[in-house]
Design a protein around this motif. Sequence first.
Motif, PDB file in Angstrom:
ATOM      1  N   HIS A 167      -7.805  -9.370  27.067  1.00 56.39           N
ATOM      2  CA  HIS A 167      -8.018  -8.666  25.796  1.00 56.39           C
ATOM      3  C   HIS A 167      -7.399  -9.429  24.640  1.00 56.39           C
ATOM      4  N   LEU A 168      -6.172  -9.873  24.844  1.00 58.71           N
ATOM      5  CA  LEU A 168      -5.494 -10.571  23.749  1.00 58.71           C
ATOM      6  C   LEU A 168      -6.204 -11.880  23.422  1.00 58.71           C
ATOM      7  N   SER A 169      -6.723 -12.523  24.472  1.00 53.58           N
ATOM      8  CA  SER A 169      -7.267 -13.863  24.244  1.00 53.58           C
ATOM      9  C   SER A 169      -8.590 -13.832  23.485  1.00 53.58           C
ATOM     10  N   HIS A 170      -9.192 -12.648  23.324  1.00 48.70           N
ATOM     11  CA  HIS A 170     -10.376 -12.583  22.467  1.00 48.70           C
ATOM     12  C   HIS A 170      -9.993 -12.758  21.003  1.00 48.70           C
ATOM     13  N   SER A 171      -8.792 -12.401  20.670  1.00 47.66           N
ATOM     14  CA  SER A 171      -8.403 -12.408  19.255  1.00 47.66           C
ATOM     15  C   SER A 171      -7.364 -13.471  18.916  1.00 47.66           C
ATOM     16  N   PHE A 172      -6.614 -13.937  19.903  1.00 52.02           N
ATOM     17  CA  PHE A 172      -5.559 -14.926  19.625  1.00 52.02           C
ATOM     18  C   PHE A 172      -5.624 -16.055  20.651  1.00 52.02           C
ATOM     19  N   GLU A 173      -5.398 -17.273  20.169  1.00 47.29           N
ATOM     20  CA  GLU A 173      -5.268 -18.422  21.075  1.00 47.29           C
ATOM     21  C   GLU A 173      -3.917 -18.312  21.777  1.00 47.29           C
ATOM     22  N   GLU A 174      -3.801 -18.937  22.943  1.00 48.42           N
ATOM     23  CA  GLU A 174      -2.513 -18.926  23.654  1.00 48.42           C
ATOM     24  C   GLU A 174      -1.384 -19.450  22.742  1.00 48.42           C
ATOM     25  N   GLU A 175      -1.667 -20.494  21.951  1.00 48.06           N
ATOM     26  CA  GLU A 175      -0.613 -21.073  21.086  1.00 48.06           C
ATOM     27  C   GLU A 175      -0.171 -20.096  19.993  1.00 48.06           C
ATOM     28  N   GLU A 176      -0.997 -19.068  19.764  1.00 48.44           N
ATOM     29  CA  GLU A 176      -0.640 -18.104  18.713  1.00 48.44           C
ATOM     30  C   GLU A 176       0.125 -16.899  19.278  1.00 48.44           C
ATOM     31  N   ILE A 177       0.235 -16.833  20.608  1.00 47.68           N
ATOM     32  CA  ILE A 177       0.869 -15.662  21.222  1.00 47.68           C
ATOM     33  C   ILE A 177       2.306 -15.990  21.626  1.00 47.68           C
ATOM     34  N   PHE A 178       3.243 -15.202  21.132  1.00 43.16           N
ATOM     35  CA  PHE A 178       4.659 -15.398  21.430  1.00 43.16           C
ATOM     36  C   PHE A 178       5.144 -14.192  22.234  1.00 43.16           C
ATOM     37  N   ARG A 422      17.160 -15.314  17.023  1.00 43.01           N
ATOM     38  CA  ARG A 422      16.714 -16.654  17.424  1.00 43.01           C
ATOM     39  C   ARG A 422      15.224 -16.667  17.687  1.00 43.01           C
ATOM     40  N   LEU A 423      14.768 -15.630  18.417  1.00 40.38           N
ATOM     41  CA  LEU A 423      13.373 -15.654  18.853  1.00 40.38           C
ATOM     42  C   LEU A 423      12.428 -15.436  17.666  1.00 40.38           C
ATOM     43  N   ILE A 424      12.783 -14.510  16.783  1.00 41.51           N
ATOM     44  CA  ILE A 424      11.907 -14.280  15.626  1.00 41.51           C
ATOM     45  C   ILE A 424      11.887 -15.538  14.755  1.00 41.51           C
ATOM     46  N   TYR A 425      13.026 -16.158  14.613  1.00 46.23           N
ATOM     47  CA  TYR A 425      13.087 -17.383  13.809  1.00 46.23           C
ATOM     48  C   TYR A 425      12.207 -18.474  14.434  1.00 46.23           C
ATOM     49  N   ASP A 426      12.325 -18.651  15.748  1.00 44.38           N
ATOM     50  CA  ASP A 426      11.492 -19.652  16.428  1.00 44.38           C
ATOM     51  C   ASP A 426      10.009 -19.348  16.221  1.00 44.38           C
ATOM     52  N   ALA A 427       9.661 -18.066  16.328  1.00 43.65           N
ATOM     53  CA  ALA A 427       8.245 -17.711  16.161  1.00 43.65           C
ATOM     54  C   ALA A 427       7.787 -18.022  14.736  1.00 43.65           C
TER      55      ALA A 427
END
Length: 490
Positions: A167-178, A422-427
């Motif tokens: 489902h997610l991959s219909h709307s977001f590329e893997e590189e866009e998913i954190f 840290r994680l939000i900053y990395d994203a």
Amino acid sequence: MEAMTFILFGATGDLAKRKIYPALYNLYMDGKLPSAFTVIGLGRREFPDSVYQGQVEQSLRQFSRRPVAEEGAAPLGDFLSSFRYHPLNVNHAEDYGKLLELVRSREQALGGPGNRMFYLSVAPDFFGVIAQQIQESGLGTTSGWKRLIIEKPFGHDLASARLLNEHLSHSFEEEEIFRIDHYLGKTMVQNLETLVMANPVIQAVWNKEYISNVQITASETVGVEERAGYYDQAGAIRDMFQNHLLQVLMMTAMRRPERITARHIREEKRKIIESLRPIAPAEVAATVVRGQYEAGVLNGKEVVGYKQEPGIGPDSRNDTFVAARVSIDHPDWQGVPFYLRTGKRMAEKSTRIVVEFRNPTFDLYASRGEKTASNLLVIEINPNEKVSFVLNAKDPRNEGRLETVDMSFATEQKELPEAYERLIYDALLGDATFFAHWNEVELAWEWVQPVLEAFEGGMLPLHPYAAGSNGPQAADNLLQENGHSWWLDP
Ligand code: BG6
């Protein structure tokens, strides 16, 4: 950093209040947010921005690691003025249309290419519909970047995780998913990579020739708390083991990447999770132990058993403890057992990795009636953040007899950013090093699936353990079969 809109689904939820707002505030105070940004909070109810800003302020006062300035003082007021609230029913297409208008107007006001961070702090049942609506409404079309942050639970089993990802991959590329696994945001889990990769002395011994076994423990003193509905369906295996413990295992066992980049690190992690020796349901009982806490005494206080917790039925067969012996069929790890365990209502809150080295010098001092101890590398992740190397030495106060000593360093925790910061900053930077890639999540579910089936097929006993203990005896036996034992307080 260019201007950005942070679109938060689940803005009135617990995670937003406890973790996300404080993380954003501390990033802001550290100058790590873009100079122009908007946070748009989304929830079902309707109320004005000012009420929302008041809620955010309250959560900062309660949960921020950094003290919050006086009411109305400049940094806090400026920060809060970037927050907007928008009512949204996740199933209503028209609500997304209105959201898009708001996002566009903020983007125009702030300038920049239209960078959009979508954060789904909602139950995973809604991930699919939200991702689809983002796509269909046009929110997912921008000349800047778009990214998606999601939290576990990522699926309930292998099949549901795959469906969710589809489902997610219909709307977001893997590189866009954190995909956040907050254990990957912990200081010492992040430090593991440097400790092992950047130190040739440790690198040299990080293999089956020198390591006897590895123990990864995440024990908690808390019980099920107010999460009975979720936890009684998930159990320790889904709540902690499939994600946090297997992620820590990958970080511990991964081989040296060619370079320190997200891609290279994830490649090495994948090789480890791919090499976990699968276990057939019929063999699960020999390598996995599950338990459930009973009434007991914890820190001098009597606590009830799991089945007596509010919201839990008297017949629950859910596990609050899991331990497993995991083998990695990788040439460097053949024959080295990795022992993993996690449980609620245990004697202490402690997340740590103990690496026990082989000990060929055990009998060297036999003529003096002494034995040497195994060298240990102990990485304490929580609540202490400390690395200790446990060595043999002579005790000058005791006729030079052998004693164990440790060389250690610890981090001063108060000043440190929290995992979510840290994680939000990395994203925001687009750095996916410390996020779970779909491959890892899928392979972790693949390993866990037969265990779930064995649980559900009643092929595995549920061992009771007293609250305040170190878990069921069966978890100790798992190690004793190989001549090992859990290092409790090395
Ligand atoms: C969460 C689990 O992911 O991790 C909780 O859902 C658990 O059940 C928590 O208590 C433990 O996290 P930490 O950071 O306290 O070790």
